[in-house]
Design a protein around this motif. Structure first.
Motif, short mmCIF file in Angstrom:
data_model
loop_
_atom_site.label_atom_id
_atom_site.label_comp_id
_atom_site.label_asym_id
_atom_site.label_seq_id
_atom_site.Cartn_x
_atom_site.Cartn_y
_atom_site.Cartn_z
N ALA A 56 -3.08 3.91 7.76
CA ALA A 56 -3.84 4.76 6.84
C ALA A 56 -3.67 6.26 7.09
N ARG A 102 -9.23 12.86 8.29
CA ARG A 102 -8.43 11.73 8.72
C ARG A 102 -9.24 10.71 9.50
N LEU A 112 -0.43 7.23 5.57
CA LEU A 112 -0.52 7.25 4.11
C LEU A 112 -1.25 8.51 3.65
N GLY A 113 -2.31 8.87 4.39
CA GLY A 113 -3.04 10.09 4.05
C GLY A 113 -2.16 11.32 4.17
N ALA A 143 -5.91 2.00 -2.64
CA ALA A 143 -4.67 1.29 -2.36
C ALA A 143 -4.89 0.20 -1.32
N LEU A 144 -5.64 0.52 -0.27
CA LEU A 144 -5.89 -0.47 0.77
C LEU A 144 -6.77 -1.60 0.25
N VAL A 154 -6.07 6.49 -1.05
CA VAL A 154 -5.77 5.63 0.09
C VAL A 154 -6.76 4.47 0.13
N LEU A 204 -3.64 14.69 3.08
CA LEU A 204 -5.05 14.52 3.41
C LEU A 204 -5.45 15.57 4.45
N ALA A 253 0.84 -1.20 0.00
CA ALA A 253 0.00 0.00 0.00
C ALA A 253 0.87 1.25 0.00
N LEU A 254 1.94 1.22 0.79
CA LEU A 254 2.84 2.37 0.86
C LEU A 254 3.43 2.68 -0.52
N ILE A 273 0.84 4.15 -2.88
CA ILE A 273 0.62 5.56 -2.53
C ILE A 273 1.76 6.41 -3.05
N ALA A 296 -6.64 12.42 -2.19
CA ALA A 296 -5.99 11.62 -1.14
C ALA A 296 -6.87 10.51 -0.60
#
Lengths: 151, 227, 263, 58
Positions: B119, B133, B122-123, B64-65, B61, B128, B35-36, B39, B57
């Motif tokens: 998460a 958030r 990542l945001g 991706a997740l 995210v 984000l 995921a990282l 992103i 954003a």
């Protein structure tokens, strides 16, 4: 009770409980408003987000379309018959775009004008030949019924 | 067979699955790393303007997740199928759906929960907005169990196949679409300071139903593909 | 009651259904062609132009019946899959899997013709509106079912697994149908209503309904054709299949032989 | 006639739609036929392999 019957009873009651909870949550969700587009009245009342992109829906006001002569820029007014909102758009408009047509415009407020980046025409589910439409319009005029052009 | 023995069977299953994950704890980090990296690709592709990144954003995210979770789904029954313990599970006298619910729960804990924890980070990489958030985390907490439950049914259908990766994606992704729409929709509404409770409530309603129905469906699917 | 179940058993047995399907199939295709030609004549020649959309609205005569068939095909498939899974009826398994490609074709037509209609009228080929998105998801569901069916070796197990997937996906179909009412989006509401007046004039309505009948008949034609093949495949070792295979061999053997040499 | 083909300026869209409709449905009708031929020849092959009948083999 045999084990299989007992198991079946547990399963059925669990499903029923889950459905009941879900129905409650759904009822709660339906009370919230899920806005897909804003009408000019809502924008005037300050419901629309400040400075962010949103969709504006309404009818193109009669005699409000002003096309620029040297560019694709078009100015027109979108109305919901209560409030009006001037809209500015640069680009090619769909064929159905005309006065009295329902449209959906995506864009953001700039001052008191709505600057659209996309304009889509929304047509209604009525299909009829032109003569019939004219006849209906004539009948409406005769009875002074406020024209319902919204789709 | 008593209720007590069923509970102890579930407990044993959970303990065994947790131990297996712990023995290969390096692998457990793979979805997070994946995921990282996904992103990290977005700013490289779209350019580093914070304005652009801020707008996409939450959705990025989420996607991706979702894909990381999809890739991790394959491990749900894979090793159990290969060493034959899955058939033992099907043949056991305890309710198969309950055992599968335990397995899915452990799988969610070990693959999805780390993703939810990272998460917010990542945001942050995508700028984000701060007010989104916690909406994002809340939406993920409701959405990822749903993804695991629905995904488990599809994995159960493809369990006997040798190369099921692409097919699994084809089966699962259409079913994931509504979850993505509601989850990302809540985040986008929050970003525009709009009311965002409705999509979260829809997700919660779906989750409650899926918690009961999906293990049953998973058991039925497993019986079909192991028959 | 007893006679009814007996009759049902008779109809459900593969050899009987194979024979009946072989007799029905040409009728389905033939009547579909006749009503289709009549409907197209009515839609393309007889019906007047629309007051708003001019002649572009004539796409409705294939778009809307195809959309109906896409949904109908999914319901038909899911209902058969349900019967197959609960009562383990072989014929239902085959019927469910036979309707998937036909339904997928109609859904594909709906998407493409809708796109061709949307470009001049709405001003865009595609918009991520609820109804369009769910129609796309419907196509993906069909493709998933077909893909799963072909990925598993054993025909009956494949049909059961794919049928199960079809049942899982059935939640999506009501969302497709009612989404336009739930969210106020670009796509217009339903024109033809079962209850209450339809908002379309009769001269435009009858070609539409004729086309709907034609697409239904066509759907059943291809489903019957695929079911016949599917029954042969599933019942491969049975006596009745052997008779058919050998009878076919005795007839036009030359093309069959060349077919084999190609493979 | 050319008016009919022009469809009020929307000819490309209308006739394009109808072309897609007919092509897809034609494929949909022809595919089962090809499949039927394939299945029949496959079954015939299996049948002949399992129980060779010299009188039947061409």
């Amino acid at each position: 009770m045999t084990p299989t019957r007992k198991r079946r009873l547990i399963v059925v009651s669990l499903v029923l409980v889950a459905v009941a909870i879900a129905a409650g949550l759904t009822a709660l969700a339906l009370q919230q408003n899920m806005t897909y587009l804003y009408s000019p009245s809502e924008v005037d009342a300050g419901h629309a987000p400040e400075g962010a992109r949103f969709r504006l829906g309404g009818v193109v006001l009669e005699d409000s379309i002003a096309r620029s002569t040297d560019s694709l820029k078009v100015d027109f007014v979108v109305t919901d018959r209560f409030h009006q909102m001037p809209v500015e758009y640069t680009g090619i408009l769909p064929d159905l775009f005309r006065e009295g047509q329902s449209i959906v415009a995506t864009g953001a407020m700039q001052g008191d004008r709505f600057v659209a980046t996309e304009v889509l025409a929304k047509h209604d589910e009525t299909y009829m030949p032109k003569e019939v439409a004219d006849a209906i319009d004539k009948a409406k005029d005769a009875h002074r019924v406020p024209g319902d052009t919204g789709g | 067979m008593t209720a007590a023995s069923t509970w102890s069977a579930c407990a044993a299953l959970v303990r065994r699955d947790l131990i297996l994950v712990w023995r290969r704890r390096g692998d457990a980090l793979n979805p997070v790393l994946f995921a990282l990296m996904v992103i990290a690709l977005f700013p490289l592709a779209l350019g580093p303007e914070p304005e652009v990144l801020r707008r996409i954003a939450a959705g990025v995210v989420f996607v991706a997740l979702l894909i990381a979770g999809l890739l991790a789904l394959d491990t749900l029954f894979r090793s159990d199928y290969e060493d034959g313990s899955l058939e033992q599970l099907v043949l056991s006298p305890h309710p198969l759906s309950l055992l599968l619910a335990c397995k899915i729960g452990v799988h969610w804990l070990t693959t999805a929960l780390p993703l939810i924890i990272v998460a917010p980070l990542l945001g942050e990489l995508l700028h984000l907005p701060a007010e989104v958030r916690w909406v994002l985390v809340g939406a993920l907490l409701l959405a990822t169990p749903l993804l695991s439950l629905i995904g488990a049914v599809c994995v159960a259908l493809t369990v006997g196949m040798h190369r099921s990766g692409m097919l699994l994606a084809l089966l699962v992704l259409p079913l994931y679409v509504p979850i993505l729409i509601f989850g990302a929709g809540a985040c986008n509404a929050a970003a525009l300071a709009l009311p965002h409770a409705a999509p979260l409530l829809w997700l919660a309603a779906a989750l409650v139903v899926a918690l009961v129905v999906a293990p049953l469906a998973c058991a039925a699917a497993l019986r079909i593909s192991l028959s | 009651m007893n006679i009814l179940t007996l009759w049902f058993h008779k109809l459900g047995s593969p050899p009987t259904f194979y024979r009946i399907a072989g007799w029905l199939m040409p009728w389905c295709y033939g009547l579909a062609l006749v009503t289709g030609v009549a409907g197209l004549y009515g839609g393309l020649v007889q019906a007047p132009a629309d007051y708003q959309q001019g002649d572009a609205y004539r796409i409705i005569f294939i778009h809307v019946p195809s959309a109906w068939m896409g949904l109908f095909g999914y319901f038909f498939m899911a209902a058969n899959a349900f019967v197959a899974l609960v009562w383990r009826i072989k014929l239902s398994e085959v019927l469910a899997m036979a309707s998937a490609p036909a339904g997928a074709s109609f859904t594909f037509i709906t998407l493409v013709t809708g796109s061709l209609w949307g470009k001049p009228m709405w001003g865009t080929w595609w918009t991520w509106d609820a109804r369009l998105t769910s129609e796309l998801v419907l196509l993906f569901l069909y493709l998933g079912v077909i893909g799963l069916y072909h990925a598993i070796e054993d025909r009956r197990q494949a049909a059961r697994a794919a049928g199960f997937l079809a049942l899982v996906g059935v939640v999506n179909v009501p969302i497709v149908h009612f989404s336009v009412n739930w969210w106020n989006t670009l796509h217009q509401g339903s024109t033809v209503r079962l209850f209450g007046p339809s908002s379309i004039v009769p001269s435009m309505l009858w070609p539409l309904l004729l086309m709907a009948i034609a697409t239904h008949l066509w759907f059943f034609g291809t489903v019957l054709a695929r079911t016949r093949t599917g029954l042969l495949e599933v019942d491969g070792g049975k006596d009745w299949v052997r008779r058919i295979v050998l009878a076919d061999d005795a007839g036009p053997s030359a093309p069959a032989a060349s077919e084999r040499s190609h493979v | 006639m050319s008016d009919f083909l022009a469809m009020g300026g929307y000819g490309g869209y209308v006739w394009g739609s109808y072309a897609v409709f007919f092509i897809v449905l034609a494929i949909d009708a022809l595919a089962p036929r090809a499949q039927r031929r394939r299945v029949l020849s496959e079954l015939r092959g299996r049948l002949l392999r399992r129980r060779p009948r010299p009188t039947q083999v061409p």
